[in-house]
Design an enzyme around this catalytic site. Structure first.
Site, PDB file in Angstrom:
ATOM      1  N   ARG A 148      22.644 -36.891 -21.418  1.00 26.88           N
ATOM      2  CA  ARG A 148      23.363 -35.919 -22.250  1.00 26.88           C
ATOM      3  C   ARG A 148      22.358 -34.992 -22.915  1.00 26.88           C
ATOM      4  O   ARG A 148      21.210 -35.369 -23.159  1.00 26.88           O
ATOM      5  CB  ARG A 148      24.189 -36.635 -23.326  1.00 26.88           C
ATOM      6  CG  ARG A 148      25.180 -37.657 -22.784  1.00 26.88           C
ATOM      7  CD  ARG A 148      25.840 -38.423 -23.917  1.00 26.88           C
ATOM      8  NE  ARG A 148      26.808 -39.412 -23.428  1.00 26.88           N
ATOM      9  CZ  ARG A 148      26.511 -40.678 -23.168  1.00 26.88           C
ATOM     10  NH1 ARG A 148      25.270 -41.119 -23.369  1.00 26.88           N
ATOM     11  NH2 ARG A 148      27.431 -41.509 -22.729  1.00 26.88           N
ATOM     12  N   LYS A 172      24.744 -42.883 -27.071  1.00 31.60           N
ATOM     13  CA  LYS A 172      25.837 -43.032 -28.035  1.00 31.60           C
ATOM     14  C   LYS A 172      25.786 -44.409 -28.682  1.00 31.60           C
ATOM     15  O   LYS A 172      25.465 -45.396 -28.033  1.00 31.60           O
ATOM     16  CB  LYS A 172      27.186 -42.831 -27.333  1.00 31.60           C
ATOM     17  CG  LYS A 172      27.477 -41.384 -26.962  1.00 31.60           C
ATOM     18  CD  LYS A 172      28.888 -41.233 -26.426  1.00 31.60           C
ATOM     19  CE  LYS A 172      29.239 -39.773 -26.182  1.00 31.60           C
ATOM     20  NZ  LYS A 172      30.625 -39.617 -25.686  1.00 31.60           N
ATOM     21  N   HIS A 245      26.487 -30.218 -19.722  1.00 35.86           N
ATOM     22  CA  HIS A 245      27.228 -31.370 -19.203  1.00 35.86           C
ATOM     23  C   HIS A 245      27.566 -31.195 -17.726  1.00 35.86           C
ATOM     24  O   HIS A 245      27.811 -32.175 -17.019  1.00 35.86           O
ATOM     25  CB  HIS A 245      28.501 -31.583 -20.021  1.00 35.86           C
ATOM     26  CG  HIS A 245      28.711 -33.015 -20.407  1.00 35.86           C
ATOM     27  ND1 HIS A 245      27.852 -33.715 -21.231  1.00 35.86           N
ATOM     28  CD2 HIS A 245      29.673 -33.909 -20.064  1.00 35.86           C
ATOM     29  CE1 HIS A 245      28.278 -34.956 -21.382  1.00 35.86           C
ATOM     30  NE2 HIS A 245      29.370 -35.107 -20.673  1.00 35.86           N
ATOM     31  N   ARG A 248      25.062 -32.888 -15.779  1.00 29.65           N
ATOM     32  CA  ARG A 248      25.326 -34.342 -15.814  1.00 29.65           C
ATOM     33  C   ARG A 248      26.412 -34.702 -14.800  1.00 29.65           C
ATOM     34  O   ARG A 248      26.295 -35.687 -14.068  1.00 29.65           O
ATOM     35  CB  ARG A 248      25.745 -34.736 -17.228  1.00 29.65           C
ATOM     36  CG  ARG A 248      26.061 -36.214 -17.444  1.00 29.65           C
ATOM     37  CD  ARG A 248      26.221 -36.460 -18.940  1.00 29.65           C
ATOM     38  NE  ARG A 248      26.921 -37.683 -19.278  1.00 29.65           N
ATOM     39  CZ  ARG A 248      26.332 -38.872 -19.415  1.00 29.65           C
ATOM     40  NH1 ARG A 248      25.031 -38.987 -19.212  1.00 29.65           N
ATOM     41  NH2 ARG A 248      27.032 -39.938 -19.758  1.00 29.65           N
ATOM     42  N   HIS A 271      27.433 -45.206 -19.624  1.00 33.36           N
ATOM     43  CA  HIS A 271      28.852 -45.404 -19.913  1.00 33.36           C
ATOM     44  C   HIS A 271      29.109 -46.864 -20.280  1.00 33.36           C
ATOM     45  O   HIS A 271      28.638 -47.774 -19.590  1.00 33.36           O
ATOM     46  CB  HIS A 271      29.713 -45.042 -18.702  1.00 33.36           C
ATOM     47  CG  HIS A 271      29.863 -43.568 -18.498  1.00 33.36           C
ATOM     48  ND1 HIS A 271      30.229 -43.019 -17.294  1.00 33.36           N
ATOM     49  CD2 HIS A 271      29.695 -42.519 -19.350  1.00 33.36           C
ATOM     50  CE1 HIS A 271      30.287 -41.705 -17.401  1.00 33.36           C
ATOM     51  NE2 HIS A 271      29.967 -41.385 -18.645  1.00 33.36           N
TER      52      HIS A 271
END
Length: 301
Positions: A148, A172, A245, A248, A271
């Site tokens: 990201r 994240k 993005h 990505r 993820h």
């Protein structure tokens, strides 16, 4: 009406116990502020008075304000998590959202670049200037690792291992993971670090160890990355806009198109759920379908 105490407790819970990212906490805070304004307008003095009917009324106001289904789903998820926390803290007895269904959102296939478009974008970069060397390294890292943009701008020099060709990134929820990079990215990074990065640092630069710097020698921001990509799109004479993005999305799509394992791609993208990665299999199937209908003589009448 004052819900400030419960609000602060919940935000503290997200930060300390759930280890949520700054952007996640800000989004939840914004959603709850919106909800509390609604409760105030309804003269509800206590969160224990919120029931299913009140929640339905609140959702109606969201629809009337023109929010799309995706935004409404986010509001519901925020409130569901908030009331789950309130039950745990014994502030309320029941979760008024427990039987509420999320609105169905239309499936959106991620946009990606074809390999020819990727090549055209990279070929247009000026590799002789100090900013050009940085831009090449930046795009090689974004496309070559699939990270990201928020992860990219926070890479520090000590997180790069050229011997193993890996970068330690912070994703994240403050979760760290190693991402590999290839020969193209390594070559671009070496040229940028050895021939360009030190030239960007000035006496007025902020003391830092970040990999990617702007023209003033300060850490590159996410907005700065978007501006760089937009400029490269113009120089490549491409007829469409590219956001970080999209690189990505292209990374994941090209890996799966060339036979990469879905769970390996999940790991590379960072993820948590496999379902987040599975959207790229639909991209590949959609692409194959288009190729079939275009190329096979008996696919169309």
């Amino acid at each position: 009406m004052n819900y400030y105490k419960e609000w602060l407790k919940y935000l503290e819970y997200l930060q300390i116990e759930k280890n949520a990212s700054k952007s996640t906490i800000e989004a939840y805070e914004k959603d709850l502020a919106h909800f509390f304004r609604f409760l105030t307008s309804e003269n509800l003095e206590s969160l224990s008075l919120v029931n299913y009917a009140i929640i339905r009324t609140y959702l109606t106001t969201l629809y009337e304000q023109g929010l799309v289904k995706r935004s409404i789903s986010r509001h519901i998820s925020t409130l569901r998590s908030f009331f789950k926390f309130l039950i745990r803290e014994k502030i309320v007895l029941e979760n008024p959202l427990v039987h509420l269904q999320l609105p169905r959102t239309p499936y959106k296939i991620p946009e990606f670049l074809y390999q020819e478009e990727i090549n055209k974008l990279f070929d247009a970069i000026d590799r002789s200037s100090k900013l050009g060397k940085r831009n090449l390294a930046l795009l090689e890292v974004l496309y070559g690792t699939g990270i990201r943009v928020s992860e990219c701008v926070h890479i520090t020099m000590d997180k790069i291992d050229f011997e193993l060709q890996t970068i330690l990134v912070l994703g994240k929820g403050n979760k760290e993971r190693y991402v590999p990079f290839g020969d193209y990215a390594e070559k671009a990074l070496v040229h940028y670090i050895n021939e360009s990065r030190s030239l960007l640092i000035t006496e007025k630069s902020q003391p830092q160890n970040f990999l990617f710097l702007n023209a003033r020698g300060n850490p590159l921001t996410a907005r700065g990355v978007r501006l760089i990509i937009n400029k490269q799109v113009e120089e490549a004479a491409l007829t469409f806009q590219i956001h970080p993005h999209k690189l990505r999305h292209s990374f994941a799509t090209h890996l799966l198109d060339n036979g990469a394992d879905l769970r390996a791609v999940q790991e590379l993208l960072g993820h948590t759920n496999l379902s987040s990665t599975q959207i790229y299999t639909h991209v590949s199937k959609d692409r194959l379908k288009k190729v079939y209908h275009t190329a096979h003589p008996r696919a169309n009448r």
